[in-house]
Design an enzyme around this catalytic site. Structure first.
Site, PDB file in Angstrom:
ATOM      1  N   LYS A  84       0.842  -1.204   0.000  1.00 16.39           N
ATOM      2  CA  LYS A  84       0.000   0.000   0.000  1.00 16.39           C
ATOM      3  C   LYS A  84       0.874   1.249   0.000  1.00 16.39           C
ATOM      4  CE  LYS A  84      -4.041   1.828   2.536  1.00 16.39           C
ATOM      5  NZ  LYS A  84      -4.951   1.602   3.672  1.00 16.39           N
ATOM      6  N   SER A 159      -9.850   1.617   2.629  1.00 16.07           N
ATOM      7  CA  SER A 159      -8.984   2.363   1.752  1.00 16.07           C
ATOM      8  C   SER A 159      -7.931   1.525   1.045  1.00 16.07           C
ATOM      9  CB  SER A 159      -8.287   3.452   2.567  1.00 16.07           C
ATOM     10  OG  SER A 159      -7.460   2.871   3.552  1.00 16.07           O
ATOM     11  N   SER A 183     -10.060  -0.783   6.829  1.00 15.59           N
ATOM     12  CA  SER A 183      -9.480  -0.638   5.482  1.00 15.59           C
ATOM     13  C   SER A 183      -8.762  -1.853   4.916  1.00 15.59           C
ATOM     14  CB  SER A 183      -8.517   0.544   5.463  1.00 15.59           C
ATOM     15  OG  SER A 183      -9.253   1.719   5.283  1.00 15.59           O
TER      16      SER A 183
HETATM   17  N1  GLN Z   1     -13.318   3.513   5.985  1.00 10.09           N
HETATM   18  C1  GLN Z   1     -12.807   3.958   7.225  1.00 10.09           C
HETATM   19  C2  GLN Z   1     -12.566   5.438   7.183  1.00 10.09           C
HETATM   20  O1  GLN Z   1     -12.861   6.012   6.200  1.00 10.09           O
HETATM   21  C3  GLN Z   1     -11.574   3.220   7.582  1.00 10.09           C
HETATM   22  C4  GLN Z   1     -10.342   3.730   6.980  1.00 10.09           C
HETATM   23  C5  GLN Z   1      -9.169   2.920   7.337  1.00 10.09           C
HETATM   24  O2  GLN Z   1      -9.294   1.864   7.948  1.00 10.09           O
HETATM   25  N2  GLN Z   1      -7.993   3.411   6.986  1.00 10.09           N
HETATM   26  O3  GLN Z   1     -12.108   6.026   8.102  1.00 10.09           O
END
Ligand code: GLN
Length: 479
Positions: A84, A159, A183
């Site tokens: 990532k 994400s 994410s």
């Molecule tokens: N979807 C969640 C957010 O928008 C989690 C993001 C993440 O785990 N980095 O905060």
């Protein structure tokens, strides 16, 4: 998986490692298979922001090590992995999919990357993500969205959507992502693969571009539970560079019972979950029962407040973590007439809309007039959640629910921020409590004539990742 017809890039880590040792393929052939598929599919899927050129030296070194050490060589030796874009690899750009860090080149390796290099793993590219890991669809990337390889009209989740798409489309053997509120697990669920969020502190965050520091963990996205375990074992461990990492055995070790008690908080599933996702979930529970495990009811009333608490604590931490990106100390620099202008211009040009929204929200909930009303309350809710889960684990070994209320959605479908935030309803609690959690594919559901994957989600007590692998294996076998 082990039939000879499977293309090399489609192999699991386990099977690729076996073939490398048996000399049924070379490290170079495995690399080429992944790299060729990545080159071919990436223009459409945009899983990678950058595909790295082959590192001939690393490939040769991995081959030599396998030849010399055979079975003793680490399982990850010679395995191409996707990373990532918020995890630093020395000398490579790490942009967190933001214009703010578009040209930032890492000057050191993240601790996880160092460990993977020591194991002989190879890096095939850096993967697309929501900017600074904020989002559930990868649509918030400053460099364009990633497509879900199962149905390219749909998002891959986020994400870590790029990492998930890279693994699901076999553009890498496995990947690393980061998980602050879901994410890793949510994109794994929406692309039909396995994703693990380790216990908070199990894996070093040194070299991870911070989002919410008390919530962030790096973890694997993989084609099987066994692979997730291999990657997790390779990256975990106490690290001097991250004072929040924990030593082995900090939490009491639990024996893995033959009959697992699987706690299901049915009261949380009464509304908001698609009926066919619930059917798939119940069918998976039934299979777990057939395999000899017990399904028990648990009550987790405070979970109703988890999402609200998360969307206060996370932006608060985001606003502090991103303060350093001001065009002066770090990040894209735009110049105006005054110092204040410099800051405003740099941050306005550098940050996308969602990032700005969260910085504003975070600054607000921490401001002196509101910190008691919002941040401190959210923090208290977090403590209650933790106690409630600890208590629930007196009567069960894991807690299960669907990873997401629905399968992958279409691009633009959740343009209202609140509807996007609801995507995280089941995943955020594990980050708030610091407990480990895994998403494993269960039955598919049909949308517009397409079979779409959904995941089953298990949470375990701190440092009980082994229980997750055990129950995950059972689900995998029953499919
Ligand atoms: N979807 C969640 C957010 O928008 C989690 C993001 C993440 O785990 N980095 O905060």
């Amino acid at each position: 998986m082990s039939n000879g017809m499977t293309k090399l890039n489609e192999l699991t880590i386990e099977e690729a490692a076996r073939r490398l040792r048996a000399r049924e393929c070379s490290v170079r052939e495995l690399w080429d298979a992944c790299a060729e598929e990545a080159q071919k599919r990436n223009p459409e899927l945009r899983a990678y922001l950058e595909i790295f050129p082959a590192d001939d030296e690393a490939i040769a070194a991995a081959q030599k090590r396998i030849d010399a050490e055979g079975e003793r060589a680490p399982l990850l030796c010679g395995i191409p992995l996707a990373i990532k874009d918020n995890i630093l690899i020395e000398g490579k750009i790490a942009s967190a999919s933001s214009k703010m860090l578009e040209n930032y080149r890492a000057t050191y390796d993240a601790s996880v990357v160092k460990k993977l290099k020591e194991a002989g793993a190879l890096f095939i590219g850096r993967t697309n993500m929501d900017e600074f890991a904020m989002g559930s669809s990868t649509e918030h990337s400053a460099f364009g969205a990633t497509k879900n390889p199962i149905d390219t009209e749909r998002v891959p989740g986020g994400s870590s959507g790029g990492s998930a798409a890279a693994v699901a489309a076999h553009l890498a053997i496995a990947a690393l992502g980061s998980d602050t509120g879901g994410s890793i697990r949510q994109p794994a669920a929406l692309t039909g693969i396995v994703g693990l969020k380790p216990t908070y502190g199990a894996v070093s965050r040194s070299g991870l571009i911070a989002m919410g520091s008390s919530l962030d963990q790096i973890g694997p996205l993989a084609k099987s539970v066994a692979d997730a375990r291999i990657l997790h074992e390779a990256i975990r461990g106490k690290d001097e560079l991250d004072s929040t990492t924990i030593p082995d055995g900090l939490y009491p070790k639990r024996e893995i019972p033959k009959t697992l008690r699987i706690g299901v908080p049915r009261h949380l599933l009464r509304e908001g979950v698609d009926p066919d996702v619930l059917v798939a979930f119940e069918a998976t529970l039934a299979k777990l029962k057939e395999a000899g495990h017990a399904v028990v009811d648990v009550e987790l009333p405070a979970s109703a407040h988890a999402l609200a608490a998360y969307y206060i604590i996370m932006p608060a931490e985001v606003s502090t973590n991103l303060a350093r990106l001001d065009g002066m100390r770090y990040g894209r620099a735009a110049r105006g007439d005054t110092l204040l202008d410099d800051y405003i211009k740099s941050r306005t040009e550098g940050f996308g809309e969602e990032t700005r929204r969260r910085i504003l929200l975070g600054t607000f909930v921490l401001s002196s007039g509101y910190i008691d009303a919002y941040y401190r309350k959210a923090d208290a809710a977090r403590a209650v959640l933790r106690r409630e889960y600890d208590k629930a684990f007196e009567s069960c070994d894991v807690i299960a629910f669907p990873t997401t209320p629905s399968p992958a959605f279409k691009f633009g479908e959740k343009s209202d921020p609140l509807s996007m935030y609801l995507e995280d309803i089941f995943t955020v609690t594990a980050n708030l409590t610091g407990m480990p959690a895994i998403s494993v594919p269960m039955n598919t559901v049909n949308r517009d004539g397409k079979e779409l994957p959904v995941g089953i989600h298990f949470t375990a007590p701190h440092q009980a990742e082994d229980v997750l692998f055990t129950v995950g294996n059972t689900v995998e076998k029953s499919l």
